[in-house]
Design a protein around this motif. Sequence first.
Motif, mmCIF file in Angstrom:
data_model
loop_
_atom_site.group_PDB
_atom_site.id
_atom_site.type_symbol
_atom_site.label_atom_id
_atom_site.label_comp_id
_atom_site.label_asym_id
_atom_site.label_seq_id
_atom_site.Cartn_x
_atom_site.Cartn_y
_atom_site.Cartn_z
ATOM 1 N N MET A 1 0.722 -1.282 -0.009
ATOM 2 C CA MET A 1 -0.085 -0.177 0.115
ATOM 3 C C MET A 1 1.018 1.209 0.049
ATOM 4 O O MET A 1 1.877 1.377 0.661
ATOM 5 C CB MET A 1 -0.898 0.061 1.267
ATOM 6 C CG MET A 1 -1.922 1.150 1.213
ATOM 7 S SD MET A 1 -2.862 1.133 2.549
ATOM 8 C CE MET A 1 -1.937 1.604 4.102
ATOM 9 N N ARG A 2 0.423 2.074 -0.800
ATOM 10 C CA ARG A 2 1.360 3.485 -0.927
ATOM 11 C C ARG A 2 0.886 4.600 -0.079
ATOM 12 O O ARG A 2 -0.491 4.626 0.173
ATOM 13 C CB ARG A 2 1.386 3.831 -2.452
ATOM 14 C CG ARG A 2 1.811 3.016 -3.420
ATOM 15 C CD ARG A 2 1.624 3.274 -4.797
ATOM 16 N NE ARG A 2 2.521 4.521 -5.324
ATOM 17 C CZ ARG A 2 2.277 5.037 -6.408
ATOM 18 N NH1 ARG A 2 1.397 4.771 -7.117
ATOM 19 N NH2 ARG A 2 3.070 6.182 -6.722
ATOM 20 N N TRP B 1 -6.558 -3.270 1.548
ATOM 21 C CA TRP B 1 -5.490 -2.969 0.498
ATOM 22 C C TRP B 1 -5.263 -4.641 0.235
ATOM 23 O O TRP B 1 -5.056 -4.678 -1.053
ATOM 24 C CB TRP B 1 -4.344 -2.197 0.512
ATOM 25 C CG TRP B 1 -3.320 -2.260 -0.285
ATOM 26 C CD1 TRP B 1 -3.367 -1.287 -1.435
ATOM 27 C CD2 TRP B 1 -2.186 -3.018 -0.586
ATOM 28 N NE1 TRP B 1 -2.294 -1.701 -2.283
ATOM 29 C CE2 TRP B 1 -1.604 -2.613 -1.615
ATOM 30 C CE3 TRP B 1 -1.836 -3.929 0.274
ATOM 31 C CZ2 TRP B 1 -0.586 -3.239 -2.110
ATOM 32 C CZ3 TRP B 1 -0.274 -4.846 -0.383
ATOM 33 C CH2 TRP B 1 0.185 -4.254 -1.239
ATOM 34 N N ARG B 2 -4.761 -5.357 0.991
ATOM 35 C CA ARG B 2 -4.558 -6.739 0.578
ATOM 36 C C ARG B 2 -5.665 -7.304 -0.216
ATOM 37 O O ARG B 2 -5.491 -8.174 -0.858
ATOM 38 C CB ARG B 2 -4.132 -7.264 1.908
ATOM 39 C CG ARG B 2 -2.563 -6.827 2.128
ATOM 40 C CD ARG B 2 -2.494 -7.952 3.349
ATOM 41 N NE ARG B 2 -1.716 -8.954 3.211
ATOM 42 C CZ ARG B 2 -0.779 -9.567 3.857
ATOM 43 N NH1 ARG B 2 -0.344 -8.869 4.910
ATOM 44 N NH2 ARG B 2 0.167 -10.580 3.660
ATOM 45 N N GLY C 1 -4.577 0.674 -6.912
ATOM 46 C CA GLY C 1 -4.468 -0.276 -6.067
ATOM 47 C C GLY C 1 -5.726 -0.546 -4.854
ATOM 48 O O GLY C 1 -5.497 -1.108 -4.017
ATOM 49 N N TRP D 1 -7.919 -5.909 -2.048
ATOM 50 C CA TRP D 1 -7.901 -5.576 -3.420
ATOM 51 C C TRP D 1 -7.039 -6.245 -4.270
ATOM 52 O O TRP D 1 -7.207 -6.952 -5.330
ATOM 53 C CB TRP D 1 -7.573 -4.022 -3.420
ATOM 54 C CG TRP D 1 -8.682 -3.098 -3.123
ATOM 55 C CD1 TRP D 1 -9.273 -2.827 -1.910
ATOM 56 C CD2 TRP D 1 -9.785 -2.604 -4.064
ATOM 57 N NE1 TRP D 1 -10.255 -1.958 -2.151
ATOM 58 C CE2 TRP D 1 -10.652 -1.596 -3.415
ATOM 59 C CE3 TRP D 1 -10.046 -2.665 -5.500
ATOM 60 C CZ2 TRP D 1 -11.706 -1.279 -4.316
ATOM 61 C CZ3 TRP D 1 -10.832 -2.175 -6.197
ATOM 62 C CH2 TRP D 1 -11.778 -1.256 -5.642
ATOM 63 N N GLN D 2 -5.546 -6.366 -3.632
ATOM 64 C CA GLN D 2 -4.587 -7.303 -4.430
ATOM 65 C C GLN D 2 -4.835 -8.735 -4.612
ATOM 66 O O GLN D 2 -4.770 -9.141 -5.696
ATOM 67 C CB GLN D 2 -3.245 -7.041 -3.699
ATOM 68 C CG GLN D 2 -3.041 -5.689 -2.958
ATOM 69 C CD GLN D 2 -3.353 -4.679 -4.065
ATOM 70 O OE1 GLN D 2 -2.962 -4.710 -5.482
ATOM 71 N NE2 GLN D 2 -4.171 -3.545 -3.523
#
Length: 308
Positions: free
Chosen positions: A1-2, A300-301, A105, A303-304
């Motif tokens: 994650m950015r 976020w994970r 992302g 989504w990935q």
Amino acid sequence: MRAFYSGQFVLPLPPGHRFPMSRYALLRDRLLEHLPSVEMEQAPRATDGELALAHTPQWIAAVSDGSVSTHAMREIGFPWSEAMVERSRRSTGATIAACRAAFAGGVAANMAGGTHHAHADKGGGFCVFNDAAVAARLMQAEHGRSGRQLRVAVVDLDVHQGNGTASIFRNDPSVFTLSLHGQKNFPFRKEASDLDVELPDGCGDAEYLTALEQALDELDRRFSPGLVIYLAGADPFERDRLGRLKLSFDGLEARDRRVFDWAWQRRIPLAFAMAGGYATDIAETVQVQVGTFRVAFEYWRRWQNAAR
Ligand SMILES: [Zn+2]
């Protein structure tokens, strides 16, 4: 994650100033320690053209060349300096970058920002430029296709009302402004958001989470966003000096989880910013923020994994 960070977030202030600048460096240290997978990147500076999407040219020029009136600077609460201008531009650039990263992302962060008291033509309450407003308009310019405008929801859970954001989008049906805030808290003259939820002094976890649930239900009925900008203010925390509410660490984590889950269930990209946080022990504010990052990282994970 950015996550977008800038050394310029830390502004030199006179001794005894009540804004806790140290929390930015502390957040960075804590994330490096507890969530090393968060990719921190230098925030870009917002340009005049980008700022002009939500601010008047007069305000941008006055801030940039230091000709803001003494009265207007007093409303902001920081002394003017080159560093203040740089900080304000980077902080806005960080939300822009986080929005772009969220489209790629699913979830991304600004490690500062959430400067929701800034209006089109003036600042206020430690806010100079309105990062969420500028980013929302810029994302609309970048993502609007064949006459279909990107719709953006600003979910503002900082304990203070998002009066600047409300005023900027007052006549703009393409951006939905939701603000849950302390009824008796700053700003004392509130603007009308699309949905305002006023909470009484001393409001605790259960009452807050019920109010949030009802607000998200109403948002669902009235609007369907293609992007969420979430202001995850840490100032509803029970030991915040300015908050007047009584949310616990667990309550704030449940709040964050509800917002991230709401966006995830609908597969809406979400960029979040830190907004306020003024605990007597600033490490507690940072603990709330790290909690927000923990939940964000989890989503976020998802989504990935879904993209694989
Ligand atoms: Zn606040």
